[in-house]
Motif scaffolding. Structure first.
Motif, PDB file in Angstrom:
ATOM      1  N   UNK A  29      19.059 -11.372  59.795  1.00 57.80           N
ATOM      2  CA  UNK A  29      18.040 -12.625  60.209  1.00 57.80           C
ATOM      3  C   UNK A  29      18.696 -13.617  61.356  1.00 57.80           C
ATOM      4  N   UNK A  30      17.955 -13.766  62.287  1.00 59.08           N
ATOM      5  CA  UNK A  30      18.382 -14.872  63.387  1.00 59.08           C
ATOM      6  C   UNK A  30      17.660 -16.088  62.964  1.00 59.08           C
ATOM      7  N   UNK A  31      18.444 -17.007  63.652  1.00 61.17           N
ATOM      8  CA  UNK A  31      17.834 -18.512  63.691  1.00 61.17           C
ATOM      9  C   UNK A  31      18.388 -18.964  64.890  1.00 61.17           C
ATOM     10  N   UNK A  32      17.558 -19.927  65.087  1.00 58.39           N
ATOM     11  CA  UNK A  32      17.776 -20.925  66.268  1.00 58.39           C
ATOM     12  C   UNK A  32      18.118 -22.358  65.907  1.00 58.39           C
ATOM     13  N   UNK A  33      19.110 -22.752  66.299  1.00 57.35           N
ATOM     14  CA  UNK A  33      19.901 -24.112  65.541  1.00 57.35           C
ATOM     15  C   UNK A  33      20.026 -25.211  66.988  1.00 57.35           C
ATOM     16  N   UNK A  34      19.748 -26.385  66.520  1.00 62.58           N
ATOM     17  CA  UNK A  34      20.287 -27.391  67.651  1.00 62.58           C
ATOM     18  C   UNK A  34      21.883 -27.742  67.453  1.00 62.58           C
ATOM     19  N   UNK A  35      22.459 -28.439  68.191  1.00 59.52           N
ATOM     20  CA  UNK A  35      23.952 -28.807  67.922  1.00 59.52           C
ATOM     21  C   UNK A  35      23.945 -30.194  68.301  1.00 59.52           C
ATOM     22  N   UNK A  80      36.931 -41.059  77.427  1.00 63.53           N
ATOM     23  CA  UNK A  80      35.730 -40.822  76.494  1.00 63.53           C
ATOM     24  C   UNK A  80      35.802 -39.288  76.186  1.00 63.53           C
ATOM     25  N   UNK A  81      36.434 -38.424  76.751  1.00 68.10           N
ATOM     26  CA  UNK A  81      36.429 -36.902  76.753  1.00 68.10           C
ATOM     27  C   UNK A  81      36.361 -36.420  75.083  1.00 68.10           C
ATOM     28  N   UNK A  82      35.810 -35.336  74.894  1.00 69.81           N
ATOM     29  CA  UNK A  82      35.927 -34.626  73.723  1.00 69.81           C
ATOM     30  C   UNK A  82      37.023 -33.948  73.310  1.00 69.81           C
ATOM     31  N   UNK A  83      37.220 -33.443  72.253  1.00 72.28           N
ATOM     32  CA  UNK A  83      38.060 -32.501  71.917  1.00 72.28           C
ATOM     33  C   UNK A  83      37.385 -31.005  72.164  1.00 72.28           C
ATOM     34  N   UNK A  84      38.107 -30.059  72.782  1.00 75.61           N
ATOM     35  CA  UNK A  84      37.473 -28.785  73.267  1.00 75.61           C
ATOM     36  C   UNK A  84      37.054 -27.973  71.845  1.00 75.61           C
ATOM     37  N   UNK A  85      37.913 -28.004  70.897  1.00 74.98           N
ATOM     38  CA  UNK A  85      37.668 -26.926  70.069  1.00 74.98           C
ATOM     39  C   UNK A  85      37.165 -27.633  68.424  1.00 74.98           C
ATOM     40  N   UNK A  86      36.567 -28.931  68.682  1.00 73.96           N
ATOM     41  CA  UNK A  86      36.090 -29.603  67.451  1.00 73.96           C
ATOM     42  C   UNK A  86      35.020 -28.951  66.658  1.00 73.96           C
ATOM     43  N   UNK A  87      34.885 -28.874  65.391  1.00 71.79           N
ATOM     44  CA  UNK A  87      33.653 -28.450  64.643  1.00 71.79           C
ATOM     45  C   UNK A  87      32.681 -29.146  65.082  1.00 71.79           C
ATOM     46  N   UNK A  88      31.471 -28.366  65.189  1.00 75.88           N
ATOM     47  CA  UNK A  88      30.068 -28.973  65.708  1.00 75.88           C
ATOM     48  C   UNK A  88      28.800 -28.752  64.537  1.00 75.88           C
ATOM     49  N   UNK A  89      28.192 -30.035  64.369  1.00 75.24           N
ATOM     50  CA  UNK A  89      27.223 -29.657  63.220  1.00 75.24           C
ATOM     51  C   UNK A  89      25.972 -28.897  64.002  1.00 75.24           C
ATOM     52  N   UNK A  90      25.501 -27.985  63.381  1.00 76.19           N
ATOM     53  CA  UNK A  90      24.232 -27.306  63.561  1.00 76.19           C
ATOM     54  C   UNK A  90      23.067 -28.003  62.861  1.00 76.19           C
ATOM     55  N   UNK A  91      21.882 -27.834  63.613  1.00 78.47           N
ATOM     56  CA  UNK A  91      20.964 -28.808  62.997  1.00 78.47           C
ATOM     57  C   UNK A  91      19.902 -27.686  62.637  1.00 78.47           C
ATOM     58  N   UNK A  92      19.568 -27.726  61.284  1.00 81.07           N
ATOM     59  CA  UNK A  92      18.772 -26.638  60.707  1.00 81.07           C
ATOM     60  C   UNK A  92      17.878 -27.259  59.822  1.00 81.07           C
ATOM     61  N   UNK A  93      16.690 -26.627  59.207  1.00 85.78           N
ATOM     62  CA  UNK A  93      16.187 -27.042  58.227  1.00 85.78           C
ATOM     63  C   UNK A  93      16.436 -26.684  56.892  1.00 85.78           C
ATOM     64  N   UNK A  94      16.327 -27.638  55.806  1.00 85.63           N
ATOM     65  CA  UNK A  94      17.156 -27.208  54.725  1.00 85.63           C
ATOM     66  C   UNK A  94      16.613 -26.012  53.825  1.00 85.63           C
ATOM     67  N   UNK A  95      15.580 -25.442  54.023  1.00 89.10           N
ATOM     68  CA  UNK A  95      15.087 -24.075  53.738  1.00 89.10           C
ATOM     69  C   UNK A  95      16.011 -22.859  54.433  1.00 89.10           C
ATOM     70  N   UNK A  96      16.084 -23.272  55.727  1.00 91.40           N
ATOM     71  CA  UNK A  96      17.246 -22.232  56.238  1.00 91.40           C
ATOM     72  C   UNK A  96      18.444 -22.314  55.793  1.00 91.40           C
ATOM     73  N   UNK A  97      19.053 -23.489  55.390  1.00 93.25           N
ATOM     74  CA  UNK A  97      20.402 -23.657  55.129  1.00 93.25           C
ATOM     75  C   UNK A  97      20.490 -22.958  53.847  1.00 93.25           C
TER      76      UNK A  97
END
Length: 160
Positions: A29-35, A80-97
């Motif tokens: 199954x393939x999904x497209x998620x925002x970051x 104000x730079x970011x941490x390079x390998x920090x966990x990033x939240x993916x934006x998906x619909x509840x049903x997909x999750x």
């Protein structure tokens, strides 16, 4: 009856690809998620930097997280730079999750990020897939099939 092909997502600029995923996993199954990204992360990605070769995704507390994806610091980002390998939240619909969570717990599958890209609207997206790991003999079969198809094409080209 042939299996339907997965829907292709509209990718205008591919930033990072996990080319090894198709060799290591059976992808279903393939999904497209925002970051969810910060400003310096977006700027760094727009310069074409970033890697998802060693990354994976997981479901925690009803949210999907992209773990170990490398987005290097932005060169002009100052304090104000970011941490390079920090966990990033993916934006998906509840049903997909929910679908992902059930597949991960019951069927022993993993969430594999395939690519990071910008869509036509300029939004950063991640293509993820539910995959089941291949055994060593399955990988050998894949390699053998790929070699045979390449030889087949070469023979057809030579004979006209």
């Amino acid at each position: 009856m042939a299996r339907p092909r997965p829907a292709e997502f509209e990718k205008t600029k591919i930033l990072a690809e996990n080319r090894r995923a198709k060799f290591d996993y059976y992808l279903e199954d393939f999904f497209e998620a925002g970051i969810a990204l910060t400003g310096t992360e977006v700027k760094s990605l727009r310069f074409g930097e970033g890697s998802i070769a060693e990354s994976y995704a997981e479901v925690k507390n009803g949210e999907v997280w992209l773990i170990n994806a490398n987005v290097p610091e932005f060169s002009h980002g100052n304090r104000f730079n970011h941490e390079p390998k920090r966990p990033r939240k993916l934006l998906l619909h509840e049903r997909q999750i929910e679908r992902m969570f059930k597949a991960l717990t019951r069927e022993g599958m993993t969430l594999v990020p395939l690519s990071i890209y910008f869509n036509a609207r300029g939004r950063a997206k991640v293509e993820i897939a539910l995959g089941k790991g291949k055994k060593l003999h399955d990988k050998r079969d894949t390699q053998k099939d790929r070699d045979w198809k390449r030889d087949q094409q070469r023979l057809m080209r030579e004979r006209g």
